[in-house]
Scaffold this motif. Structure first.
Motif, PDB file in Angstrom:
ATOM      1  N   TYR A 105       0.842  -1.197   0.000  1.00 16.69           N
ATOM      2  CA  TYR A 105       0.000   0.000   0.000  1.00 16.69           C
ATOM      3  C   TYR A 105       0.876   1.245   0.000  1.00 16.69           C
ATOM      4  CZ  TYR A 105      -3.080   3.673   1.741  1.00 16.69           C
ATOM      5  OH  TYR A 105      -3.764   4.851   1.904  1.00 16.69           O
ATOM      6  N   THR A 106       0.601   2.167  -0.913  1.00 10.42           N
ATOM      7  CA  THR A 106       1.295   3.457  -0.951  1.00 10.42           C
ATOM      8  C   THR A 106       0.378   4.520  -0.379  1.00 10.42           C
ATOM      9  OG1 THR A 106       2.533   2.808  -2.925  1.00 10.42           O
ATOM     10  CG2 THR A 106       2.434   5.154  -2.422  1.00 10.42           C
ATOM     11  N   GLY A 107       0.880   5.211   0.662  1.00  8.61           N
ATOM     12  CA  GLY A 107       0.042   6.179   1.356  1.00  8.61           C
ATOM     13  C   GLY A 107       0.667   7.550   1.441  1.00  8.61           C
ATOM     14  N   LEU A 108       0.586   8.155   2.635  1.00  8.36           N
ATOM     15  CA  LEU A 108       1.057   9.520   2.852  1.00  8.36           C
ATOM     16  C   LEU A 108       2.539   9.665   2.581  1.00  8.36           C
ATOM     17  CD1 LEU A 108      -0.852  10.354   6.172  1.00  8.36           C
ATOM     18  CD2 LEU A 108      -1.403  11.134   3.860  1.00  8.36           C
ATOM     19  N   HIS A 109       2.895  10.819   2.024  1.00 11.33           N
ATOM     20  CA  HIS A 109       4.290  11.187   1.770  1.00 11.33           C
ATOM     21  C   HIS A 109       4.991  10.208   0.835  1.00 11.33           C
ATOM     22  CE1 HIS A 109       3.603  14.013   5.008  1.00 11.33           C
ATOM     23  NE2 HIS A 109       3.374  13.021   5.856  1.00 11.33           N
ATOM     24  N   GLY A 110       4.227   9.446   0.061  1.00 10.58           N
ATOM     25  CA  GLY A 110       4.809   8.517  -0.902  1.00 10.58           C
ATOM     26  C   GLY A 110       5.459   7.290  -0.295  1.00 10.58           C
ATOM     27  N   LEU A 111       5.150   7.003   0.977  1.00 16.25           N
ATOM     28  CA  LEU A 111       5.690   5.816   1.620  1.00 16.25           C
ATOM     29  C   LEU A 111       4.892   4.584   1.190  1.00 16.25           C
ATOM     30  CD1 LEU A 111       6.315   7.094   5.261  1.00 16.25           C
ATOM     31  CD2 LEU A 111       8.023   6.684   3.489  1.00 16.25           C
ATOM     32  N   THR A 112       5.594   3.511   0.826  1.00 18.48           N
ATOM     33  CA  THR A 112       4.948   2.255   0.461  1.00 18.48           C
ATOM     34  C   THR A 112       5.231   1.215   1.548  1.00 18.48           C
ATOM     35  OG1 THR A 112       5.167   2.707  -1.902  1.00 18.48           O
ATOM     36  CG2 THR A 112       4.825   0.405  -1.258  1.00 18.48           C
ATOM     37  N   VAL A 113       4.179   0.618   2.070  1.00 18.22           N
ATOM     38  CA  VAL A 113       4.298  -0.398   3.114  1.00 18.22           C
ATOM     39  C   VAL A 113       3.873  -1.740   2.532  1.00 18.22           C
ATOM     40  CG1 VAL A 113       3.530  -1.130   5.402  1.00 18.22           C
ATOM     41  CG2 VAL A 113       3.810   1.312   4.902  1.00 18.22           C
ATOM     42  N   SER A 114       4.721  -2.756   2.698  1.00 17.44           N
ATOM     43  CA  SER A 114       4.416  -4.109   2.234  1.00 17.44           C
ATOM     44  C   SER A 114       4.504  -5.070   3.405  1.00 17.44           C
ATOM     45  CB  SER A 114       5.404  -4.555   1.151  1.00 17.44           C
ATOM     46  OG  SER A 114       5.366  -3.690   0.042  1.00 17.44           O
ATOM     47  N   MET A 115       3.536  -5.987   3.481  1.00 25.07           N
ATOM     48  CA  MET A 115       3.529  -7.027   4.509  1.00 25.07           C
ATOM     49  C   MET A 115       3.425  -8.361   3.790  1.00 25.07           C
ATOM     50  SD  MET A 115       3.617  -7.525   7.789  1.00 25.07           S
ATOM     51  CE  MET A 115       3.284  -8.830   8.969  1.00 25.07           C
ATOM     52  N   LYS A 116       4.463  -9.193   3.902  1.00 23.28           N
ATOM     53  CA  LYS A 116       4.505 -10.423   3.122  1.00 23.28           C
ATOM     54  C   LYS A 116       4.641 -11.656   4.014  1.00 23.28           C
ATOM     55  CE  LYS A 116       7.080  -7.938  -0.454  1.00 23.28           C
ATOM     56  NZ  LYS A 116       8.434  -7.682  -0.944  1.00 23.28           N
ATOM     57  N   ALA A 117       3.978 -12.719   3.612  1.00 23.98           N
ATOM     58  CA  ALA A 117       4.288 -14.036   4.153  1.00 23.98           C
ATOM     59  C   ALA A 117       5.570 -14.484   3.467  1.00 23.98           C
ATOM     60  CB  ALA A 117       3.154 -15.010   3.861  1.00 23.98           C
ATOM     61  N   GLY A 152       7.843 -17.372   7.872  1.00 26.25           N
ATOM     62  CA  GLY A 152       7.635 -16.229   8.740  1.00 26.25           C
ATOM     63  C   GLY A 152       6.993 -15.084   7.995  1.00 26.25           C
ATOM     64  N   TYR A 153       7.411 -13.870   8.326  1.00 22.81           N
ATOM     65  CA  TYR A 153       6.812 -12.686   7.695  1.00 22.81           C
ATOM     66  C   TYR A 153       7.871 -11.594   7.530  1.00 22.81           C
ATOM     67  CZ  TYR A 153       6.755 -10.883  12.480  1.00 22.81           C
ATOM     68  OH  TYR A 153       7.124 -10.478  13.734  1.00 22.81           O
ATOM     69  N   THR A 154       7.588 -10.681   6.607  1.00 24.83           N
ATOM     70  CA  THR A 154       8.471  -9.540   6.342  1.00 24.83           C
ATOM     71  C   THR A 154       7.633  -8.274   6.239  1.00 24.83           C
ATOM     72  OG1 THR A 154       9.987 -10.950   5.084  1.00 24.83           O
ATOM     73  CG2 THR A 154      10.209  -8.569   4.782  1.00 24.83           C
ATOM     74  N   LEU A 155       8.079  -7.241   6.890  1.00 24.76           N
ATOM     75  CA  LEU A 155       7.464  -5.919   6.788  1.00 24.76           C
ATOM     76  C   LEU A 155       8.513  -4.975   6.224  1.00 24.76           C
ATOM     77  CD1 LEU A 155       5.223  -3.799   7.464  1.00 24.76           C
ATOM     78  CD2 LEU A 155       6.338  -3.541   9.690  1.00 24.76           C
ATOM     79  N   ASP A 156       8.199  -4.315   5.103  1.00 21.18           N
ATOM     80  CA  ASP A 156       9.151  -3.311   4.621  1.00 21.18           C
ATOM     81  C   ASP A 156       8.452  -2.008   4.271  1.00 21.18           C
ATOM     82  OD1 ASP A 156       8.713  -3.061   1.717  1.00 21.18           O
ATOM     83  OD2 ASP A 156       9.581  -5.042   1.520  1.00 21.18           O
ATOM     84  N   ILE A 157       9.192  -0.936   4.473  1.00 25.75           N
ATOM     85  CA  ILE A 157       8.710   0.421   4.205  1.00 25.75           C
ATOM     86  C   ILE A 157       9.699   1.065   3.248  1.00 25.75           C
ATOM     87  CG2 ILE A 157       8.139   2.665   5.188  1.00 25.75           C
ATOM     88  CD1 ILE A 157       7.643   1.219   7.862  1.00 25.75           C
ATOM     89  N   SER A 158       9.193   1.559   2.123  1.00 28.58           N
ATOM     90  CA  SER A 158      10.081   2.154   1.120  1.00 28.58           C
ATOM     91  C   SER A 158       9.626   3.569   0.775  1.00 28.58           C
ATOM     92  CB  SER A 158      10.128   1.296  -0.141  1.00 28.58           C
ATOM     93  OG  SER A 158       8.859   1.217  -0.751  1.00 28.58           O
ATOM     94  N   LYS A 159      10.582   4.357   0.313  1.00 28.77           N
ATOM     95  CA  LYS A 159      10.330   5.731  -0.095  1.00 28.77           C
ATOM     96  C   LYS A 159      10.991   5.948  -1.451  1.00 28.77           C
ATOM     97  CE  LYS A 159       9.598  10.244   0.099  1.00 28.77           C
ATOM     98  NZ  LYS A 159       8.263  10.817  -0.132  1.00 28.77           N
ATOM     99  N   GLN A 160      10.203   6.401  -2.431  1.00 33.07           N
ATOM    100  CA  GLN A 160      10.732   6.618  -3.770  1.00 33.07           C
ATOM    101  C   GLN A 160      11.569   7.883  -3.808  1.00 33.07           C
ATOM    102  OE1 GLN A 160       7.851   5.921  -6.778  1.00 33.07           O
ATOM    103  NE2 GLN A 160       9.230   6.362  -8.469  1.00 33.07           N
ATOM    104  N   VAL A 161      12.785   7.757  -4.350  1.00 34.89           N
ATOM    105  CA  VAL A 161      13.707   8.892  -4.474  1.00 34.89           C
ATOM    106  C   VAL A 161      13.543   9.543  -5.839  1.00 34.89           C
ATOM    107  CG1 VAL A 161      16.134   9.596  -4.474  1.00 34.89           C
ATOM    108  CG2 VAL A 161      15.337   7.834  -2.877  1.00 34.89           C
ATOM    109  N   ASN A 162      13.498   8.720  -6.880  1.00 31.32           N
ATOM    110  CA  ASN A 162      13.212   9.188  -8.230  1.00 31.32           C
ATOM    111  C   ASN A 162      12.514   8.059  -8.988  1.00 31.32           C
ATOM    112  OD1 ASN A 162      15.280   7.436  -9.297  1.00 31.32           O
ATOM    113  ND2 ASN A 162      16.800   8.997  -8.755  1.00 31.32           N
ATOM    114  N   LYS A 163      12.371   8.194 -10.285  1.00 29.69           N
ATOM    115  CA  LYS A 163      11.597   7.224 -11.049  1.00 29.69           C
ATOM    116  C   LYS A 163      12.194   5.815 -10.998  1.00 29.69           C
ATOM    117  CE  LYS A 163       9.325   6.710 -15.539  1.00 29.69           C
ATOM    118  NZ  LYS A 163       9.165   7.282 -16.907  1.00 29.69           N
ATOM    119  N   GLN A 164      13.505   5.720 -10.917  1.00 28.05           N
ATOM    120  CA  GLN A 164      14.165   4.416 -10.936  1.00 28.05           C
ATOM    121  C   GLN A 164      14.628   3.915  -9.569  1.00 28.05           C
ATOM    122  OE1 GLN A 164      15.043   6.642 -13.614  1.00 28.05           O
ATOM    123  NE2 GLN A 164      13.642   5.445 -14.873  1.00 28.05           N
TER     124      GLN A 164
END
Length: 199
Positions: A105-117, A152-164
């Motif tokens: 999910y991409t939300g506020l301030h362009g942060l993307t949160v992923s929750m994976k098995a 198990g599980y993985t939680l990651d939070i990413s922030k886009q810097v530029n297009k690539q």
């Protein structure tokens, strides 16, 4: 088990041809060894220790809000302890395949949160136990030999810097599931940082 290992490698190579994002990460494992003896008891003389984590994976979208990743990882699963005031330590290097799937999910301030098995299939490439001023080779220890399957599980939070390029931080918890009269399970918790490179 070997056939499954080769199948996953083939899938990794094939799917990477159309991968959307390459993930490169480095971090730290805090690993607990959980030993269960033949009586079913879990002695508390083993203590968690830290080790290096390196990962390379590709991530692809299944839909707008669902992603999966598959990749390679190198992990140091280390441990320390003492019995009757005799200290010892384990240093074990593992390498193998990892994968995960879940919502993103991409939300506020362009942060993307992923929750994976998540899951991993790994084998020890080298390992030693230091005990009474001697190094013992773990390659001959049945508790360390063969492929280890973790879930198990993985939680990651990413922030886009530029297009690539994006930067991210990741938290992962895995657990092996060894069964038998006397077992040793590895329970690593990993905190890592990395970059995502879009193709």
């Amino acid at each position: 088990m070997k056939n499954s290992f080769y199948l996953i490698i083939a899938l990794l190579i094939t799917s990477s041809l159309k991968a959307q994002t390459w993930n490169v990460e480095v971090g730290n494992n805090i690993t607990r060894y959980v030993f269960t003896n033949v009586a079913g008891n879990k002695p508390d003389f083993l203590k968690a220790s830290s080790g290096l984590h390196l990962g390379l994976s590709h991530e692809n979208k299944l839909s707008k809000a669902f992603v999966y990743d598959i990749g390679l990882a190198y992990n140091q699963y280390n441990n320390v302890g003492d019995v009757q005031n005799i200290p010892f330590s384990y240093q074990a290097d593992f390498m193998g395949l990892t994968g995960g799937i879940g919502p993103s999910y991409t939300g506020l301030h362009g942060l993307t949160v992923s929750m994976k098995a998540s899951a991993a299939i790994q084998g020890m490439i080298t390992g030693t136990q230091f005990l009474q001023n001697r190094y013992l080779d773990l390659a001959v220890d049945d508790q360390f030999k063969g492929l280890k399957v973790s879930v198990g599980y993985t939680l990651d939070i990413s922030k886009q810097v530029n297009k690539q390029l994006s930067v991210f931080t990741s938290f992962q918890h895995l657990d092996t599931n060894a069964f038998g009269s006397s077992t040793l399970n590895f329970i690593p918790t990993t905190l890592s940082f990395g970059i995502k490179i879009a193709q």
